[in-house]
Design an enzyme around this catalytic site. Structure first.
Site, PDB file in Angstrom:
ATOM      1  N   ARG A  42     -23.578  32.725  31.737  1.00 29.78           N
ATOM      2  CA  ARG A  42     -24.424  31.665  32.279  1.00 29.78           C
ATOM      3  C   ARG A  42     -23.906  31.177  33.625  1.00 29.78           C
ATOM      4  NH1 ARG A  42     -25.415  29.045  26.363  1.00 29.78           N
ATOM      5  NH2 ARG A  42     -23.203  29.398  26.199  1.00 29.78           N
ATOM      6  N   LYS A  51     -16.968  38.902  13.711  1.00 30.23           N
ATOM      7  CA  LYS A  51     -17.082  37.911  12.649  1.00 30.23           C
ATOM      8  C   LYS A  51     -16.968  36.522  13.293  1.00 30.23           C
ATOM      9  CE  LYS A  51     -12.727  36.250  12.059  1.00 30.23           C
ATOM     10  NZ  LYS A  51     -12.285  34.947  11.956  1.00 30.23           N
ATOM     11  N   LYS A  98      -6.102  47.767  12.903  1.00 36.54           N
ATOM     12  CA  LYS A  98      -4.636  47.790  12.932  1.00 36.54           C
ATOM     13  C   LYS A  98      -4.159  49.117  12.342  1.00 36.54           C
ATOM     14  CE  LYS A  98      -4.025  42.772  12.259  1.00 36.54           C
ATOM     15  NZ  LYS A  98      -3.342  42.205  13.394  1.00 36.54           N
ATOM     16  N   HIS A 156     -11.018  39.506   6.791  1.00 33.47           N
ATOM     17  CA  HIS A 156      -9.781  40.292   6.757  1.00 33.47           C
ATOM     18  C   HIS A 156      -9.229  40.480   5.341  1.00 33.47           C
ATOM     19  CE1 HIS A 156     -10.272  39.310  10.861  1.00 33.47           C
ATOM     20  NE2 HIS A 156      -9.609  38.171  10.870  1.00 33.47           N
ATOM     21  N   LYS A 170       5.136  34.363  10.483  1.00 35.67           N
ATOM     22  CA  LYS A 170       3.918  35.166  10.649  1.00 35.67           C
ATOM     23  C   LYS A 170       4.132  36.455   9.884  1.00 35.67           C
ATOM     24  CE  LYS A 170       0.383  37.148  12.922  1.00 35.67           C
ATOM     25  NZ  LYS A 170      -0.974  36.805  12.544  1.00 35.67           N
TER      26      LYS A 170
HETATM   27  C1  BG6 Z   1      -8.747  35.742  13.381  1.00 42.65           C
HETATM   28  C2  BG6 Z   1      -8.851  34.316  12.927  1.00 42.65           C
HETATM   29  O1  BG6 Z   1      -9.845  36.475  12.908  1.00 42.65           O
HETATM   30  O2  BG6 Z   1      -7.545  36.318  12.899  1.00 42.65           O
HETATM   31  C3  BG6 Z   1      -7.645  33.541  13.402  1.00 42.65           C
HETATM   32  O3  BG6 Z   1     -10.037  33.734  13.442  1.00 42.65           O
HETATM   33  C4  BG6 Z   1      -6.374  34.211  12.979  1.00 42.65           C
HETATM   34  O4  BG6 Z   1      -7.689  32.208  12.907  1.00 42.65           O
HETATM   35  C5  BG6 Z   1      -6.377  35.683  13.367  1.00 42.65           C
HETATM   36  O5  BG6 Z   1      -5.303  33.544  13.632  1.00 42.65           O
HETATM   37  C6  BG6 Z   1      -5.185  36.393  12.772  1.00 42.65           C
HETATM   38  O6  BG6 Z   1      -5.122  37.679  13.290  1.00 42.65           O
HETATM   39  P1  BG6 Z   1      -3.732  38.447  13.419  1.00 42.65           P
HETATM   40  O7  BG6 Z   1      -4.106  39.791  13.948  1.00 42.65           O
HETATM   41  O8  BG6 Z   1      -2.878  37.658  14.376  1.00 42.65           O
HETATM   42  O9  BG6 Z   1      -3.123  38.465  12.043  1.00 42.65           O
END
Ligand code: BG6
Length: 527
Positions: free
Chosen positions: A78, A186, A220, A278, A383
């Site tokens: 836009r 998504k 992945k 996921h 993580k």
């Molecule tokens: C995304 C989500 O689809 O996946 C996020 O919207 C999330 O909230 C992310 O942080 C996680 O992806 P990855 O690859 O970092 O595990």
């Protein structure tokens, strides 16, 4: 992110095809060397997704000769910009995202164009059509087009409908129409109804083979490997069932909070953000039966059977099978971080869950009675995405007279991200004269013994889309089946949000709410 221009993707294609003698057997033909020229039209080209993911992926592929020749990239947005200004903003973003090597930028920039558009103006789609046809005359791409919707989901339907009305979804052998594909990210709707409504609009204008529904987890390497591990080895599959497996755990733990996405996250929450997509894909890949062929439709069929076999969630007994949480303030990496309710843009008193762990069952011959624990949360201690296959104990211990402790059962962990490794824990005899066993872990890192390049998830997604391969994308039946399975859980979330009951607060930096710790211990190897 600096493009590694020393990693020729053509060479990678050779490596993957197995035509290079040093690589050996076991590699399938990729479409890299069969890609047809095309134009990629990115709607939302001034947005975050385009700048942070799509353009860096395209630039890397381009520099490594991984894209077809010629390739044309048209950004639509836009914001009023001319081509030069658009190129300048992308150059800045690449630098910001870490690119340091701009040797191939001039050539890449020549393929970049921009078209200002109001997404609700039919006339702008006609202009776009003319613009694409003009570009095709100077850089012939056979009228092959990908329309990538890097826009908020509310715009998917109107854009798809306008593309259809402007004739841009048509495929055909004429000079102006080659193939046409549409890519959506998504979330695909926010529940079953909205997902079917979106699908109706997409299908009113495009056919299923033209629609690519992205789930970046599927791209992945470690997720792609699940089927390889299960079905290219004879030793796992005979044990991969209720006879030998005690439980399965699927975890996607994150240290990050919601960043600057309060607007989106307040509406989504953890179930829509992580589980409907996921987590459900990881579950399907772990649980499915062997597809008859390694091809998109056959794999999707098997995933569909898993989703259909999910035991309906019993709302009356939900507290036994579902724990919801929301992060409070805490410490991450030694730094204090705010709680969810204090994040900018979050409603005061919000009851949006940022953590969930659920126990579910698959009612089929293979899995009947085996609990699957699915856990995901924001602002956790680390993580880590992983799949845990916990085997049963040995049926009888001949060591019971000499050993005091019970023998711990075998455990296979498929690390998804960022620990990209497979580990198998089993018992061995301790060296020495005393009779005792100890669990040891054998580890395999995916990149061990591999010298070649790897594709980032968005590079893989873009290439598959150019090649027309649906294997790593969602099919609509899966979308609908998973929404319908999750509907009762979403209802529980609604009730929680109205009453604030049963939503456990957890301190940022831990393993979720205390109530969830017994399950999290099963999944995360924490004491
Ligand atoms: C995304 C989500 O689809 O996946 C996020 O919207 C999330 O909230 C992310 O942080 C996680 O992806 P990855 O690859 O970092 O595990």
């Amino acid at each position: 992110m600096a493009p590694d221009t020393n990693r020729p993707l053509q060479a990678e294609a050779v490596a993957i095809t197995g035509r290079a003698p040093e690589v050996g057997a076991g590699c399938a033909l990729t479409a890299t060397d069969r890609f047809a020229p095309c134009t990629i039209v990115i709607f939302g080209a001034t947005g975050d997704l385009a700048h942070r993911k799509l353009i860096p992926a395209l630039y890397n592929l381009f520099c490594n000769h991984g894209l077809p020749e010629p390739i044309t990239i048209v950004g639509c947005g836009r914001t009023a910009l001319d081509h030069a200004a658009f190129r300048a903003t992308l150059h800045e973003s690449l630098a910001r995202e870490g690119t340091t090597d701009f040797d191939c930028w001039p050539e890449f920039a020549a393929s970049l164009h921009y078209q200002t558009m109001a997404y609700d103006a039919a006339v702008d789609y006609e202009k776009l059509g003319h613009f694409l046809a003009d570009l095709d005359r100077s850089r012939p791409t056979g009228g092959n087009r990908i329309f990538y919707l890097a826009v908020p989901p509310a715009l998917y339907s109107p854009i798809a409908a306008h593309l259809g009305q402007a004739g841009l979804a048509k495929e055909g052998p004429s000079a102006d129409n080659g193939w046409a594909r549409i890519v959506v990210e998504k979330p695909f709707g926010r529940d079953l109804d909205s997902a079917t409504t979106l699908d109706r609009v997409l299908h009113a204008n495009f056919q299923e083979h033209q629609i690519f529904r992205i789930d970046h987890y599927l791209a992945k390497e470690t997720v792609q490997n699940i089927l390889m591990l299960r079905f290219a080895n004879a030793i796992f599959e005979p044990l991969w069932n209720r006879g030998y497996i005690d439980y399965v755990g699927i975890v996607a733990a994150e240290k990050l909070g919601i960043e600057h996405r309060a607007g989106y996250y307040e509406e989504a929450g953890i179930i829509r953000d992580m589980f409907q997509n996921h987590m459900m894909q990881l579950l399907a890949l772990t649980a499915l039966e062997p597809p008859s062929h390694f091809e998109a439709a056959r794999v999707q069929d098997e995933k569909g059977k898993v989703f259909r076999s999910l035991k309906p969630f019993e709302v009356e007994h939900w507290p036994e099978n579902l724990i919801l949480g929301q992060y409070g303030p805490g410490i991450i990496d030694g730094r204090p971080v705010p709680g969810y309710r204090d994040e900018p843009g979050v409603r005061p008193g919000s009851a949006t869950p940022t953590f969930a762990v659920m126990r579910l069952f698959i009612d089929n011959w293979r899995w009947r009675g085996v609990p699957f624990y699915l856990a995901s949360g924001k602002r956790l201690a680390r993580k880590e995405s992983r799949i845990v296959i916990q085997f049963k104990n040995v049926p009888h211990s001949m060591f019971r007279n000499v050993l005091v402790e019970a023998i711990a059962a075998n455990r296979l962990v498929l690390g998804i991200h960022p620990q990209e490794e497979i580990s198998l824990t089993f018992q061995t005899k301790n060296p020495g004269d005393r009779e005792c066993l100890r669990p040891v872990t054998m580890r395999f890192n995916y990149y061990q013994g591999y010298q070649g390049p790897a594709l980032a998830a968005y590079e893989k997604v873009l290439l598959d889309c150019i090649g027309g391969d649906h294997l790593l994308f969602w099919r609509q039946d899966g979308v609908e089946l998973t929404w319908s399975f999750l509907s009762p859980i979403l209802e529980v979330c609604e009730v929680c949000s109205m009453t604030d009951q049963r939503l456990h607060t957890y301190p940022a930096g831990g393993y979720g709410p205390a109530a969830a710790h017994p399950w999290m211990r099963l999944l995360m190897d924490e004491k």
